[in-house]
Design a protein around this motif. Sequence first.
Motif, PDB file in Angstrom:
ATOM      1  N   TYR A  63    -117.861 -38.370  -4.431  1.00 16.39           N
ATOM      2  CA  TYR A  63    -117.126 -37.375  -3.756  1.00 16.39           C
ATOM      3  C   TYR A  63    -118.007 -35.972  -4.469  1.00 16.39           C
ATOM      4  O   TYR A  63    -118.069 -35.813  -5.779  1.00 16.39           O
ATOM      5  CB  TYR A  63    -115.668 -37.145  -4.444  1.00 16.39           C
ATOM      6  N   VAL A  64    -118.369 -35.151  -3.618  1.00 16.03           N
ATOM      7  CA  VAL A  64    -118.727 -33.946  -3.927  1.00 16.03           C
ATOM      8  C   VAL A  64    -118.029 -32.546  -3.304  1.00 16.03           C
ATOM      9  O   VAL A  64    -117.611 -32.762  -2.089  1.00 16.03           O
ATOM     10  CB  VAL A  64    -120.301 -33.649  -3.922  1.00 16.03           C
TER      11      VAL A  64
ATOM     12  N   GLY B 163    -112.767 -31.727 -19.741  1.00 16.79           N
ATOM     13  CA  GLY B 163    -113.809 -30.857 -19.053  1.00 16.79           C
ATOM     14  C   GLY B 163    -113.010 -29.970 -18.235  1.00 16.79           C
ATOM     15  O   GLY B 163    -111.872 -30.048 -18.085  1.00 16.79           O
TER      16      GLY B 163
ATOM     17  N   LEU C   7    -120.985 -38.384 -13.223  1.00 21.26           N
ATOM     18  CA  LEU C   7    -121.584 -39.472 -14.194  1.00 21.26           C
ATOM     19  C   LEU C   7    -122.365 -39.103 -15.393  1.00 21.26           C
ATOM     20  O   LEU C   7    -123.529 -39.300 -15.708  1.00 21.26           O
ATOM     21  CB  LEU C   7    -122.542 -40.375 -13.384  1.00 21.26           C
TER      22      LEU C   7
ATOM     23  N   THR D  90    -112.905 -28.400  -7.378  1.00 24.48           N
ATOM     24  CA  THR D  90    -113.169 -29.791  -7.273  1.00 24.48           C
ATOM     25  C   THR D  90    -112.051 -30.663  -7.901  1.00 24.48           C
ATOM     26  O   THR D  90    -111.776 -31.440  -6.950  1.00 24.48           O
ATOM     27  CB  THR D  90    -114.613 -30.207  -8.250  1.00 24.48           C
TER      28      THR D  90
ATOM     29  N   SER E 196    -122.647 -39.090 -18.646  1.00 27.19           N
ATOM     30  CA  SER E 196    -123.161 -40.036 -19.644  1.00 27.19           C
ATOM     31  C   SER E 196    -124.722 -40.686 -18.978  1.00 27.19           C
ATOM     32  O   SER E 196    -125.530 -41.063 -19.788  1.00 27.19           O
ATOM     33  CB  SER E 196    -122.379 -41.202 -20.014  1.00 27.19           C
TER      34      SER E 196
ATOM     35  N   LEU F 115    -122.922 -28.947 -23.166  1.00 24.04           N
ATOM     36  CA  LEU F 115    -121.995 -29.692 -22.355  1.00 24.04           C
ATOM     37  C   LEU F 115    -122.521 -31.096 -22.791  1.00 24.04           C
ATOM     38  O   LEU F 115    -121.530 -32.038 -22.286  1.00 24.04           O
ATOM     39  CB  LEU F 115    -122.638 -29.533 -20.915  1.00 24.04           C
ATOM     40  N   PHE F 116    -123.636 -31.509 -23.226  1.00 22.11           N
ATOM     41  CA  PHE F 116    -123.833 -32.896 -23.267  1.00 22.11           C
ATOM     42  C   PHE F 116    -123.391 -33.153 -24.670  1.00 22.11           C
ATOM     43  O   PHE F 116    -123.732 -34.465 -25.180  1.00 22.11           O
ATOM     44  CB  PHE F 116    -125.441 -33.071 -23.159  1.00 22.11           C
TER      45      PHE F 116
HETATM   46  N1  LIG Z   1    -118.529 -34.075  -7.657  1.00 20.76           N
HETATM   47  C1  LIG Z   1    -118.550 -32.766  -7.751  1.00 20.76           C
HETATM   48  O1  LIG Z   1    -118.545 -31.727  -6.883  1.00 20.76           O
HETATM   49  C2  LIG Z   1    -118.490 -31.791  -9.209  1.00 20.76           C
HETATM   50  C3  LIG Z   1    -118.265 -30.896  -9.432  1.00 20.76           C
HETATM   51  C4  LIG Z   1    -118.020 -30.355 -10.912  1.00 20.76           C
HETATM   52  C5  LIG Z   1    -118.322 -31.237 -11.731  1.00 20.76           C
HETATM   53  N2  LIG Z   1    -118.665 -32.431 -11.623  1.00 20.76           N
HETATM   54  C6  LIG Z   1    -118.871 -33.516 -12.508  1.00 20.76           C
HETATM   55  O2  LIG Z   1    -117.659 -33.579 -13.223  1.00 20.76           O
HETATM   56  C7  LIG Z   1    -117.966 -33.888 -14.609  1.00 20.76           C
HETATM   57  C8  LIG Z   1    -117.409 -32.983 -15.637  1.00 20.76           C
HETATM   58  O3  LIG Z   1    -117.798 -31.893 -15.422  1.00 20.76           O
HETATM   59  P1  LIG Z   1    -117.012 -30.638 -16.007  1.00 20.76           P
HETATM   60  O4  LIG Z   1    -117.625 -29.453 -15.546  1.00 20.76           O
HETATM   61  O5  LIG Z   1    -115.539 -30.946 -16.036  1.00 20.76           O
HETATM   62  O6  LIG Z   1    -117.560 -30.776 -17.569  1.00 20.76           O
HETATM   63  P2  LIG Z   1    -117.594 -29.922 -18.715  1.00 20.76           P
HETATM   64  O7  LIG Z   1    -116.541 -28.988 -18.745  1.00 20.76           O
HETATM   65  O8  LIG Z   1    -119.060 -29.278 -18.518  1.00 20.76           O
HETATM   66  O9  LIG Z   1    -117.615 -30.570 -20.055  1.00 20.76           O
HETATM   67  C9  LIG Z   1    -118.614 -31.759 -20.074  1.00 20.76           C
HETATM   68  C10 LIG Z   1    -117.783 -32.780 -20.984  1.00 20.76           C
HETATM   69  O10 LIG Z   1    -118.287 -34.232 -20.375  1.00 20.76           O
HETATM   70  C11 LIG Z   1    -118.355 -34.872 -21.757  1.00 20.76           C
HETATM   71  N3  LIG Z   1    -119.397 -35.681 -21.902  1.00 20.76           N
HETATM   72  C12 LIG Z   1    -120.777 -35.119 -22.074  1.00 20.76           C
HETATM   73  N4  LIG Z   1    -121.787 -36.001 -22.266  1.00 20.76           N
HETATM   74  C13 LIG Z   1    -120.913 -37.334 -22.466  1.00 20.76           C
HETATM   75  C14 LIG Z   1    -121.306 -38.699 -22.568  1.00 20.76           C
HETATM   76  N5  LIG Z   1    -122.659 -38.927 -22.787  1.00 20.76           N
HETATM   77  N6  LIG Z   1    -120.177 -39.616 -22.664  1.00 20.76           N
HETATM   78  C15 LIG Z   1    -119.062 -39.042 -22.344  1.00 20.76           C
HETATM   79  N7  LIG Z   1    -118.795 -37.724 -21.987  1.00 20.76           N
HETATM   80  C16 LIG Z   1    -119.664 -36.967 -22.191  1.00 20.76           C
HETATM   81  C17 LIG Z   1    -118.056 -34.080 -22.928  1.00 20.76           C
HETATM   82  O11 LIG Z   1    -116.629 -34.222 -23.459  1.00 20.76           O
HETATM   83  P3  LIG Z   1    -115.974 -35.068 -24.384  1.00 20.76           P
HETATM   84  O12 LIG Z   1    -116.143 -34.248 -25.838  1.00 20.76           O
HETATM   85  O13 LIG Z   1    -114.780 -35.597 -23.904  1.00 20.76           O
HETATM   86  O14 LIG Z   1    -117.220 -36.328 -24.656  1.00 20.76           O
HETATM   87  C18 LIG Z   1    -118.330 -32.556 -22.287  1.00 20.76           C
HETATM   88  O15 LIG Z   1    -117.271 -31.688 -22.997  1.00 20.76           O
HETATM   89  C19 LIG Z   1    -119.502 -33.999 -14.732  1.00 20.76           C
HETATM   90  O16 LIG Z   1    -120.044 -35.479 -14.679  1.00 20.76           O
HETATM   91  C20 LIG Z   1    -119.954 -33.067 -13.478  1.00 20.76           C
HETATM   92  O17 LIG Z   1    -121.417 -33.360 -13.187  1.00 20.76           O
HETATM   93  C21 LIG Z   1    -118.684 -32.974 -10.262  1.00 20.76           C
END
Ligand SMILES: NC(=O)c1ccc[n+]([C@@H]2O[C@H](COP(=O)([O-])OP(=O)(O)OC[C@H]3O[C@@H](n4cnc5c(N)ncnc54)[C@H](OP(=O)(O)O)[C@@H]3O)[C@@H](O)[C@H]2O)c1
Length: 336
Positions: free
Chosen positions: A277-278, A158, A250, A134, A252, A322-323
């Motif tokens: 974007y996905v 993250g 998103l 991603t 949060s 994660l949350f």
């Molecule tokens: N579009 C795509 O294809 C795609 C692919 C992968 C992931 N994603 C998205 O990318 C984002 C990050 O994913 P990831 O896998 O990198 O994360 P991750 O490693 O699973 O970590 C999640 C992080 O999100 C933060 N978080 C959780 N709840 C929150 C809140 N309410 N407000 C603010 N920050 C919050 C926390 O960090 P802090 O301690 O800094 O708050 C947590 O450590 C997610 O939204 C996920 O759905 C999208």
Amino acid sequence: MAVNRRFTLVSRPDGAPRPSDFRLVEEAVPVIGEGECLIRNHYISIDPAIRTWLNQEDTYMPAIAVGDALRASTLGVVEASNHPRLKVGDWVQGLNRIEDYSVCGPDGANGRVDVSRVPSPSAFLSVAGGTGLTAWFAVEEELQPKAGQMLLVSGAAGAVGSIIGQLARGRGARVVGIAGGPAKCARLVERYGYDAAVDYKGKDVDALRAAIAQACPDGVDLLFENVGGICLDAALLNINQGGLVVVCGLISEYNGEPYGTRQLIRLLMHSVAMRGYVLPKYAARLGEGRKALIDLVARGELVYDEHVEEGMENVLPAFMRLFDGSNEGKMVVKLV
Ligand SMILES: NC(=O)c1ccc[n+]([C@@H]2O[C@H](COP(=O)([O-])OP(=O)(O)OC[C@H]3O[C@@H](n4cnc5c(N)ncnc54)[C@H](OP(=O)(O)O)[C@@H]3O)[C@@H](O)[C@H]2O)c1
């Protein structure tokens, strides 16, 4: 006798998921038929996206039905095979149920991976898995940051954000990350190549707007949004004329009502483009991205972190982390 444990969805979560929304069931290990293979899952990727699949609506993936098994990216080894391409001993990465053993048919979503060039096979769920990919296609295709541009990334510590910072910095952009707490912010700068970090914890939108303005004194040209809510609003309040916002996640909003944005007017007044974007958009090019990421790691030009929990019983606690932000790197559960 070996059993197959898997998690099923008992009820759709109302807000944050609770253990009672899921059930761990046990059944006999499946017997494979013509053209199928049996995969022993060694690692389960725990992703925020799983929360979005628990809602009623189909998205870019079908919603998980109540009563059905949870779904995740998995990495495992073929234990028995009548499959035309996958043989016993192959490591395979795929999208399967969260279970000990998965069956893959001739057209199933599992592909062989070469684990000999990565420090641990689990890299195929982290830096060379969905989150690393991603980040790769975000930088290569969606953002294309240039020298002199300012890229702001939320959720920067993250699994996706930690890779984005390093890749964008390599292209000469200035990169600022938003994360929760001083330890994660220090990590952004010291380990993930960010020029500066902004701690969002305890800040309202005005304070966050000011903190971003201080870290990005010439404004934000590119915004990579992983969080939404007030992080997005505060970032939009710093966006430059002709800016680009790529919405990747998103998080949060995943456990509650949509917040949206109260700053749409910034898009209007500053000719800003905003698009979602996905990763499946680049499904046909995943091999190319994977190779590039593995090469960067092998050359010591890209670092990544994994947070590995052990045992099927820790799948749900890992998901909850994660949350609350207590994961330190890409969350993976090791089963074997
Ligand atoms: N579009 C795509 O294809 C795609 C692919 C992968 C992931 N994603 C998205 O990318 C984002 C990050 O994913 P990831 O896998 O990198 O994360 P991750 O490693 O699973 O970590 C999640 C992080 O999100 C933060 N978080 C959780 N709840 C929150 C809140 N309410 N407000 C603010 N920050 C919050 C926390 O960090 P802090 O301690 O800094 O708050 C947590 O450590 C997610 O939204 C996920 O759905 C999208």
